[in-house]
Design a protein around this motif. Sequence first.
Motif, PDB file in Angstrom:
ATOM      1  N   LEU A   1      42.103  69.399  57.941  1.00  0.00           N
ATOM      2  CA  LEU A   1      42.211  68.438  56.848  1.00  0.00           C
ATOM      3  C   LEU A   1      43.355  67.451  57.023  1.00  0.00           C
ATOM      4  N   GLU A   2      44.531  67.921  57.380  1.00  0.00           N
ATOM      5  CA  GLU A   2      45.675  67.011  57.474  1.00  0.00           C
ATOM      6  C   GLU A   2      45.415  65.900  58.482  1.00  0.00           C
ATOM      7  N   ASN A   3      44.806  66.253  59.615  1.00  0.00           N
ATOM      8  CA  ASN A   3      44.473  65.224  60.612  1.00  0.00           C
ATOM      9  C   ASN A   3      43.443  64.247  60.072  1.00  0.00           C
ATOM     10  N   LYS A   4      42.465  64.755  59.325  1.00  0.00           N
ATOM     11  CA  LYS A   4      41.440  63.877  58.765  1.00  0.00           C
ATOM     12  C   LYS A   4      42.043  62.934  57.717  1.00  0.00           C
ATOM     13  N   LEU A   5      42.971  63.442  56.923  1.00  0.00           N
ATOM     14  CA  LEU A   5      43.657  62.575  55.973  1.00  0.00           C
ATOM     15  C   LEU A   5      44.386  61.449  56.702  1.00  0.00           C
ATOM     16  N   SER A   6      45.067  61.808  57.774  1.00  0.00           N
ATOM     17  CA  SER A   6      45.794  60.805  58.560  1.00  0.00           C
ATOM     18  C   SER A   6      44.858  59.742  59.106  1.00  0.00           C
ATOM     19  N   GLU A   7      43.667  60.161  59.523  1.00  0.00           N
ATOM     20  CA  GLU A   7      42.707  59.219  60.097  1.00  0.00           C
ATOM     21  C   GLU A   7      42.201  58.204  59.075  1.00  0.00           C
ATOM     22  N   VAL A   8      42.237  58.566  57.794  1.00  0.00           N
ATOM     23  CA  VAL A   8      41.827  57.605  56.759  1.00  0.00           C
ATOM     24  C   VAL A   8      43.039  56.953  56.097  1.00  0.00           C
ATOM     25  N   GLY A   9      44.215  57.142  56.705  1.00  0.00           N
ATOM     26  CA  GLY A   9      45.408  56.450  56.237  1.00  0.00           C
ATOM     27  C   GLY A   9      46.118  57.067  55.056  1.00  0.00           C
ATOM     28  N   VAL A  10      45.949  58.376  54.876  1.00  0.00           N
ATOM     29  CA  VAL A  10      46.575  59.069  53.753  1.00  0.00           C
ATOM     30  C   VAL A  10      47.473  60.181  54.281  1.00  0.00           C
ATOM     31  N   SER A  11      48.688  60.263  53.773  1.00  0.00           N
ATOM     32  CA  SER A  11      49.586  61.364  54.110  1.00  0.00           C
ATOM     33  C   SER A  11      49.635  62.338  52.939  1.00  0.00           C
ATOM     34  N   PRO A  12      50.026  63.584  53.173  1.00  0.00           N
ATOM     35  CA  PRO A  12      50.135  64.533  52.055  1.00  0.00           C
ATOM     36  C   PRO A  12      51.036  64.017  50.931  1.00  0.00           C
ATOM     37  N   ASP A  13      52.054  63.236  51.265  1.00  0.00           N
ATOM     38  CA  ASP A  13      52.959  62.716  50.243  1.00  0.00           C
ATOM     39  C   ASP A  13      52.296  61.667  49.353  1.00  0.00           C
ATOM     40  N   ASP A  14      51.179  61.102  49.800  1.00  0.00           N
ATOM     41  CA  ASP A  14      50.460  60.105  48.995  1.00  0.00           C
ATOM     42  C   ASP A  14      49.622  60.742  47.897  1.00  0.00           C
TER      43      ASP A  14
END
Length: 280
Positions: free
Chosen positions: A84-97
């Motif tokens: 999930l974390e990598n997929k979030l990064s790929e759509v331009g979202v970080s956990p802090d967002d």
Amino acid sequence: MNYPPFTSYQIGDYLITALSDGNMPARLDLLSGIGTVDAELIQHSAGIVEPGNIHIYCYLIRGRGRTILVDTGTGGLNNVGGQLENKLSEVGVSPDDVDTVLLTHGHPDHIGGLLDAEGRPAYKHAELHLHPLEAEYWHDDEKMKMASERGQRNFMMVRRILEGYAAKLKFINGSEITKNIFPVWLPGHTPGHTGFCIRTGDKGLLIWGDIVHFPHIQSAHPNVSIEFDCNPTQAKETRKKILEQVVREKLLVAGMHLGRSGFANVLMADSGYHICYSQE
């Protein structure tokens, strides 16, 4: 067939994106109410090459200034999922967002990503929304004592997570969570199992959590339950009710164990229903 890495739908002001956390093994003999041979036939007829392998999805909701995540995958527990974390990064979202995490329930493949490797909240700016019956269940010492060793580890993990997010824990009460996003209580799989419905105008999407683990099997045969159901009888009744509702209201559905795009329509078929994946 090649499927797009991310499938998204716009419902009103919200863009909902399916993010795969990976796959996990789940044997067909975990099902009750259908024989393994019949279950395999349904899987193969649906074009599923690995009949005992199921998807793990989380859903990202963006719009109206909000970044909302529904479930967090496994966090890589037992070397399963964890993408999930990598997929979030790929759509331009970080956990802090992420400002809000909506939890369908407390099983490990839904909450495992809530803590980082050091046991700290991975989404440190996010409120955590959970049904109160779910928290009550995982804090029940008697139920924990009756659980298997693996089950007891799950109880302890949920408790650690709820303690870690205690300052930002919000209990779902049936009210609108934010504009046009409503919780839907779907008990049976767990006591507080919850879906989330996004409605605007004549369009609607229901993220239904674990209504099905094997979509083709349990839509065609809603009486089929899985070993993970806390209350199989209640889970069956909830499944029948929600399948009838999404057909009647023509809702698009999203589910943590849907395949392919992560979104589907539900159609009537014989004595049961048929899952028709979107964008096929």
